[in-house]
Design a protein around this motif. Sequence first.
Motif, PDB file in Angstrom:
ATOM      1  N   VAL A  46       0.846  -1.207   0.000  1.00  0.00           N
ATOM      2  CA  VAL A  46       0.000   0.000   0.000  1.00  0.00           C
ATOM      3  C   VAL A  46       0.879   1.253   0.000  1.00  0.00           C
ATOM      4  N   ALA A  47       1.904   1.268   0.853  1.00  0.00           N
ATOM      5  CA  ALA A  47       2.805   2.426   0.911  1.00  0.00           C
ATOM      6  C   ALA A  47       3.534   2.627  -0.408  1.00  0.00           C
ATOM      7  N   ALA A  48       3.985   1.532  -1.019  1.00  0.00           N
ATOM      8  CA  ALA A  48       4.685   1.636  -2.310  1.00  0.00           C
ATOM      9  C   ALA A  48       3.760   2.209  -3.378  1.00  0.00           C
ATOM     10  N   ALA A  49       2.507   1.768  -3.396  1.00  0.00           N
ATOM     11  CA  ALA A  49       1.545   2.293  -4.377  1.00  0.00           C
ATOM     12  C   ALA A  49       1.285   3.786  -4.153  1.00  0.00           C
ATOM     13  N   GLN A  50       1.178   4.187  -2.905  1.00  0.00           N
ATOM     14  CA  GLN A  50       0.964   5.608  -2.601  1.00  0.00           C
ATOM     15  C   GLN A  50       2.148   6.455  -3.027  1.00  0.00           C
ATOM     16  N   TRP A  51       3.366   5.959  -2.795  1.00  0.00           N
ATOM     17  CA  TRP A  51       4.570   6.699  -3.199  1.00  0.00           C
ATOM     18  C   TRP A  51       4.653   6.812  -4.715  1.00  0.00           C
ATOM     19  N   ARG A  52       4.300   5.739  -5.424  1.00  0.00           N
ATOM     20  CA  ARG A  52       4.331   5.791  -6.898  1.00  0.00           C
ATOM     21  C   ARG A  52       3.323   6.811  -7.413  1.00  0.00           C
ATOM     22  N   ASN A  53       2.126   6.823  -6.802  1.00  0.00           N
ATOM     23  CA  ASN A  53       1.071   7.748  -7.246  1.00  0.00           C
ATOM     24  C   ASN A  53       1.386   9.194  -6.872  1.00  0.00           C
ATOM     25  N   ALA A  54       2.157   9.398  -5.833  1.00  0.00           N
ATOM     26  CA  ALA A  54       2.488  10.771  -5.400  1.00  0.00           C
ATOM     27  C   ALA A  54       3.552  11.372  -6.314  1.00  0.00           C
TER      28      ALA A  54
END
Length: 96
Positions: free
Chosen positions: A87-95
Amino acid sequence: MDNSGDPGFGDEQFDPEAVLWVRGVDYLTGWRGAMQAAAELGAALTAVGVDIEGATFRAGTTADGSGVVRVELSTATAREVAMLARVAAAQWRNAG
């Protein structure tokens, strides 16, 4: 770097390199850093709601004195940590 408390210390898998100290190597600094990192990891997991009861965070050092943290988690906790990391990795990619 004494791993005498580790599982398997006294069995056929005994590794003499795991308990030898090399003169001039600063194991204490590495171990202290590993202790701090283990505490930080436990606190971070608790802060995001992971139940770390029963988890083990063990500080140690390598032959060159570098600190290491060994982590033992239940299967359920390991899966929860993996999900949080995804989840954190996906959020960082989207940010980005």
